[in-house]
Design an enzyme around this catalytic site. Structure first.
Site, PDB file in Angstrom:
ATOM      1  N   ARG A 223       0.843  -1.190   0.000  1.00 11.14           N
ATOM      2  CA  ARG A 223       0.000   0.000   0.000  1.00 11.14           C
ATOM      3  C   ARG A 223       0.882   1.245   0.000  1.00 11.14           C
ATOM      4  NH1 ARG A 223      -3.461  -2.398  -1.841  1.00 11.14           N
ATOM      5  NH2 ARG A 223      -5.544  -2.819  -1.064  1.00 11.14           N
ATOM      6  N   HIS A 271      -1.391   0.700 -10.109  1.00  9.60           N
ATOM      7  CA  HIS A 271      -2.093  -0.274  -9.256  1.00  9.60           C
ATOM      8  C   HIS A 271      -2.699  -1.410 -10.098  1.00  9.60           C
ATOM      9  CE1 HIS A 271      -3.990  -0.627  -5.015  1.00  9.60           C
ATOM     10  NE2 HIS A 271      -3.861  -1.814  -5.569  1.00  9.60           N
TER      11      HIS A 271
END
Ligand code: GLV
Length: 308
Positions: A223, A271
């Site tokens: 993350r 991502h």
């Protein structure tokens, strides 16, 4: 009949079709429609805060992805309802492929050869060895364990770091806060696939970079909030870190003005290292729905106190 609610999923039809291979008696609804309140199961990724608290029939929340940080951030999500994270072997595979790609791109000097090609310049440099090269994987669960095993198979010297001790063939696993310093020492490549928790927020910072080998490479598939972005820029400037491949960012999409975009030593991925595909994920999702509706404990239930 099981009512499965989605929040604004553009892929609703795809999910319905795939789930019907595994479930008989179900219907899908949009959580923001009038029917949304009837949902037994919420199959979500990042619903607006407060949305799940408004569902009187809710018996289970199933994530459309691996991370559950959006759920953790919403204090109104009912905590007595099972929360299940998606563990899809195909996604674990995809993430391991991405990590291998990112490491080998760096280790085999692909940026150098791309620059050479742009200038029609034939300029070989000696390849670096793999056997003594220390690769560290932070977070050796379903995904990180696979990554560690695969780097071992590629001939790297692999270490793992986890919250608790665990065994992975051919990989030395360090555990807990106390295991972090010996894990980091001498690493040439650091890969993070950690979940975001209060303990991992900001973990990749100047202090961590300084414990790695000079010229180490950073790969973040966990993350964005785990990486202190300005510390990375500074460490690259000082030569402590050679560069980074990043799939996740503090702010996504990465703002157009962000210095990472034009940095020659940073590779940006939007991502995409492991995206959710109903084709492969529906089996896991259906198994969780079946267990929850039968009053059984689903696999991969999130522990709220642990944070993943
Ligand atoms: C993606 O980042 C996921 O958590 O599935």
């Amino acid at each position: 009949m099981t009512v499965i609610g989605f929040y604004g999923s553009t892929k609703l039809e795809g999910w319905r079709k795939k789930l019907s291979q595994y479930l008989d008696d179900f219907t899908v609804v949009d959580l923001v429609s009038n029917e949304g309140e009837q949902a037994d199961i919420a199959l979500v990724w990042a619903p607006p805060a407060g949305q799940l608290a408004k569902m009187p029939n809710l018996r289970g929340i199933i994530m459309q992805g691996q991370g559950v940080d959006y759920m953790m951030a919403d204090k109104t999500v009912p905590r007595d309802v099972p929360l299940v994270r998606l563990v899809d072997p195909d996604m674990s595979n995809a993430l391991s492929h991405w990590a291998i790609l990112a490491v080998l791109d760096f280790w085999r000097d692909a940026p150098h050869y791309r620059t050479c090609q742009a200038a029609s310049n034939w300029h070989p440099i000696l390849q670096r060895p793999t056997s003594k090269i220390k690769v560290g994987v932070m977070g050796v669960g379903a995904i990180g364990g696979l990554i560690a095993a695969r780097f071992t198979a590629l001939g790297f010297d692999v270490r793992g770091w986890a919250r608790k001790p665990r065994h992975i063939d051919g990989v030395e696993v360090f555990a807990g806060r106390g295991g972090l310093a010996p894990f980091l020492e001498g690493l040439e490549i650091l890969i993070s696939v950690l979940p975001l928790t209060p303990e991992t927020r900001g973990i990749m910072n100047t202090n961590m970079f300084n414990q790695l080998n000079k010229g180490a490479y950073i790969i973040n598939g966990g993350r964005g909030q785990q990486l202190v972005e300005k510390d990375l820029l500074n460490a690259i400037k000082r030569g402590q870190i050679a560069g980074a491949a990043l799939d996740v960012f503090s702010t996504e999409p990465l703002p157009a003005s962000h210095p990472f975009w034009s940095h020659p030593s940073i590779t940006i991925w939007p991502h995409v290292a492991a995206q959710t595909n109903p084709d492969t994920a529906a089996r896991q999702v259906a198994a969780a729905i079946t267990a929850i509706m039968a009053g059984q404990e689903p696999d991969n239930r999130v522990d709220w106190r642990r944070g993943y």
